[in-house]
Design a protein around this motif. Structure first.
Motif, PDB file in Angstrom:
ATOM      1  N   ASP A   1       0.862  -1.389   0.107  1.00 31.96           N
ATOM      2  CA  ASP A   1       0.022   0.088   0.022  1.00 31.96           C
ATOM      3  C   ASP A   1       0.716   1.281   0.023  1.00 31.96           C
ATOM      4  N   VAL A   2       0.406   2.323  -0.764  1.00 28.97           N
ATOM      5  CA  VAL A   2       1.067   3.508  -0.863  1.00 28.97           C
ATOM      6  C   VAL A   2       1.005   4.329   0.851  1.00 28.97           C
ATOM      7  N   LYS A   3       2.195   4.811   0.935  1.00 26.10           N
ATOM      8  CA  LYS A   3       1.965   5.638   2.371  1.00 26.10           C
ATOM      9  C   LYS A   3       2.462   6.813   1.959  1.00 26.10           C
ATOM     10  N   VAL A   4       1.257   7.761   2.329  1.00 28.55           N
ATOM     11  CA  VAL A   4       1.816   9.197   2.264  1.00 28.55           C
ATOM     12  C   VAL A   4       1.794   9.981   3.730  1.00 28.55           C
ATOM     13  N   THR A   5       2.817  10.120   3.984  1.00 31.10           N
ATOM     14  CA  THR A   5       3.014  10.811   5.461  1.00 31.10           C
ATOM     15  C   THR A   5       3.078  12.308   5.506  1.00 31.10           C
ATOM     16  N   GLN A   6       2.279  12.821   6.281  1.00 28.68           N
ATOM     17  CA  GLN A   6       2.456  14.344   6.806  1.00 28.68           C
ATOM     18  C   GLN A   6       2.868  14.443   8.152  1.00 28.68           C
ATOM     19  N   SER A   7       3.821  15.481   8.143  1.00 25.34           N
ATOM     20  CA  SER A   7       4.470  15.495   9.477  1.00 25.34           C
ATOM     21  C   SER A   7       3.840  15.791  10.493  1.00 25.34           C
ATOM     22  N   SER A   8       2.692  16.683  10.442  1.00 26.77           N
ATOM     23  CA  SER A   8       2.063  17.045  11.594  1.00 26.77           C
ATOM     24  C   SER A   8       0.542  16.719  11.223  1.00 26.77           C
ATOM     25  N   ARG A   9      -0.433  16.400  12.281  1.00 23.30           N
ATOM     26  CA  ARG A   9      -1.737  16.430  12.220  1.00 23.30           C
ATOM     27  C   ARG A   9      -2.641  17.784  12.304  1.00 23.30           C
ATOM     28  N   TYR A  10      -1.907  18.337  13.404  1.00 25.19           N
ATOM     29  CA  TYR A  10      -2.295  19.648  13.846  1.00 25.19           C
ATOM     30  C   TYR A  10      -1.202  20.593  14.059  1.00 25.19           C
ATOM     31  N   LEU A  11      -1.409  21.661  13.643  1.00 30.64           N
ATOM     32  CA  LEU A  11      -0.142  22.734  13.829  1.00 30.64           C
ATOM     33  C   LEU A  11      -0.942  24.141  14.085  1.00 30.64           C
ATOM     34  N   VAL A  12      -0.269  24.970  15.025  1.00 29.69           N
ATOM     35  CA  VAL A  12      -0.865  26.185  15.397  1.00 29.69           C
ATOM     36  C   VAL A  12       0.471  27.293  15.204  1.00 29.69           C
ATOM     37  N   LYS A  13       0.149  28.230  14.316  1.00 31.73           N
ATOM     38  CA  LYS A  13       1.295  29.229  14.164  1.00 31.73           C
ATOM     39  C   LYS A  13       0.847  30.570  14.426  1.00 31.73           C
ATOM     40  N   ARG A  14       1.527  31.418  14.324  1.00 32.50           N
ATOM     41  CA  ARG A  14       1.245  33.014  14.569  1.00 32.50           C
ATOM     42  C   ARG A  14       1.441  33.668  13.331  1.00 32.50           C
ATOM     43  N   THR A  15       0.523  34.878  13.113  1.00 34.40           N
ATOM     44  CA  THR A  15       0.608  35.418  11.734  1.00 34.40           C
ATOM     45  C   THR A  15       2.026  36.034  11.695  1.00 34.40           C
ATOM     46  N   GLY A  16       2.613  35.967  10.472  1.00 36.15           N
ATOM     47  CA  GLY A  16       3.786  36.383  10.120  1.00 36.15           C
ATOM     48  C   GLY A  16       5.114  35.428  10.240  1.00 36.15           C
ATOM     49  N   GLU A  17       4.824  34.383  10.778  1.00 34.24           N
ATOM     50  CA  GLU A  17       5.654  33.235  10.928  1.00 34.24           C
ATOM     51  C   GLU A  17       5.913  32.448   9.758  1.00 34.24           C
ATOM     52  N   HIS A 104      -3.030   9.285  -4.585  1.00 35.98           N
ATOM     53  CA  HIS A 104      -2.699   8.670  -2.747  1.00 35.98           C
ATOM     54  C   HIS A 104      -2.594   9.986  -1.680  1.00 35.98           C
ATOM     55  N   PHE A 105      -3.204   9.964  -0.825  1.00 35.87           N
ATOM     56  CA  PHE A 105      -3.524  11.087  -0.094  1.00 35.87           C
ATOM     57  C   PHE A 105      -2.855  10.890   1.496  1.00 35.87           C
ATOM     58  N   GLY A 106      -2.324  11.900   1.828  1.00 32.49           N
ATOM     59  CA  GLY A 106      -1.889  11.779   3.390  1.00 32.49           C
ATOM     60  C   GLY A 106      -3.001  12.055   4.140  1.00 32.49           C
ATOM     61  N   ASP A 107      -2.669  11.992   5.590  1.00 32.99           N
ATOM     62  CA  ASP A 107      -4.268  12.367   6.467  1.00 32.99           C
ATOM     63  C   ASP A 107      -4.246  13.783   6.490  1.00 32.99           C
ATOM     64  N   GLY A 108      -3.507  14.600   6.276  1.00 38.68           N
ATOM     65  CA  GLY A 108      -3.744  16.170   6.261  1.00 38.68           C
ATOM     66  C   GLY A 108      -3.172  16.733   7.455  1.00 38.68           C
ATOM     67  N   THR A 109      -2.853  18.077   7.338  1.00 35.32           N
ATOM     68  CA  THR A 109      -2.488  18.874   8.383  1.00 35.32           C
ATOM     69  C   THR A 109      -3.542  20.123   8.461  1.00 35.32           C
ATOM     70  N   ARG A 110      -4.051  20.047   9.874  1.00 30.14           N
ATOM     71  CA  ARG A 110      -5.044  21.264  10.148  1.00 30.14           C
ATOM     72  C   ARG A 110      -4.148  22.283  10.691  1.00 30.14           C
ATOM     73  N   LEU A 111      -4.022  23.330  10.047  1.00 30.43           N
ATOM     74  CA  LEU A 111      -3.134  24.321  10.245  1.00 30.43           C
ATOM     75  C   LEU A 111      -4.006  25.733  10.695  1.00 30.43           C
ATOM     76  N   SER A 112      -3.691  26.182  11.993  1.00 24.72           N
ATOM     77  CA  SER A 112      -4.498  27.156  12.475  1.00 24.72           C
ATOM     78  C   SER A 112      -3.553  28.309  12.450  1.00 24.72           C
ATOM     79  N   ILE A 113      -3.776  29.675  11.886  1.00 29.26           N
ATOM     80  CA  ILE A 113      -2.892  30.736  11.956  1.00 29.26           C
ATOM     81  C   ILE A 113      -3.489  31.791  12.968  1.00 29.26           C
ATOM     82  N   LEU A 114      -2.950  31.929  14.032  1.00 30.89           N
ATOM     83  CA  LEU A 114      -3.333  33.059  15.205  1.00 30.89           C
ATOM     84  C   LEU A 114      -3.023  34.464  14.952  1.00 30.89           C
TER      85      LEU A 114
END
Lengths: 114, 112
Positions: A1-17, A104-114
């Motif tokens: 099976d193809v494995k596509v791995t994204q490094s983070s499932r959830y990520l929170v960053k600040r504006t300008g980063e 083939h897709f990875g699990d996704g990274t949910r990114l929040s920019i505060l």
């Protein structure tokens, strides 16, 4: 099976980063893709790459860049994160052998920019 | 411009009901057609695909889709849905390039 791995499932960053999203695939696929997924908008292509060091703009490349130094790794870079880049980011890979091959897709990274 | 339309944004069904989700694309030529499914909290998975041959394509979990070239359509069907089919469904089209164009998705809720 193809494995596509994204490094983070959830990520929170600040504006300008500067933000890096990493994606690795284990099937020696030539093509790799970055999408963002937003409710009611489906998946929109940001960038794709068909070989090492090669990249093509997708439909919404503004505010993003990519890097593909090795065949298995495709990085998405938010140069200066903004709140409108809060989204789910999906990476995909596919072999080069014709348009009929599925991605083939990875699990996704949910990114929040505060 | 190339585009893909999914007309049903949110579908609510009871178990055992029949399902048909619409998908239309903007113009012809050589196309490759896909349906993907995204179960809650999971990655997108391929349900089925069409790129040549029999226009009626069978996929996983009892799903099928019919390619009607004259109508630029690739509708997804299942005769009897289950609660476990609750998910978001995406139609995608490739015009013989490396790019896939996705529809906006249909959220399916199945109640027991």
């Amino acid at each position: 099976d193809v494995k596509v791995t994204q490094s983070s499932r959830y990520l929170v960053k600040r504006t300008g980063e500067k933000v890096f999203l990493e994606c690795v695939q284990d099937m020696d696929h030539e093509n790799m893709f970055w999408y963002r997924q937003d409710p009611g908008l489906g998946l929109r292509l940001i960038y794709f790459s068909y070989d090492v060091k090669m990249k093509e703009k997708g439909d919404i490349p503004e505010g993003y860049s990519v890097s593909r130094e090795k065949k298995e790794r495709f990085s998405l870079i938010l140069e200066s994160a903004s709140t409108n880049q809060t989204s789910m980011y999906l990476c995909a890979s596919r072999p080069l052998t014709g348009g009929g091959q599925p991605q083939h897709f990875g699990d996704g990274t949910r990114l929040s920019i505060l | 411009a190339q585009s893909v339309s999914q007309h049903n944004h949110h579908v609510i069904l009871s178990e055992a009901a029949s399902l048909e989700l619409g998908c239309n694309y903007s113009y012809g030529g050589t196309v490759n057609l896909f349906w993907y499914v995204q179960y809650p909290g999971q990655h997108l998975q391929l349900l089925l695909k069409y790129f040549s041959g029999d226009p009626l394509v069978k996929g996983i979990k009892g799903f099928e889709a019919e390619f009607i070239k004259s109508k630029f359509s690739f509708n997804l069907r299942k005769p009897s849905v289950q609660w476990s089919d609750t998910a978001e469904y995406f139609c995608a089209v490739n015009w013989d390039t490396d790019k896939l164009i996705f529809g906006t998705g249909t959220r399916l809720q199945v109640f027991p």
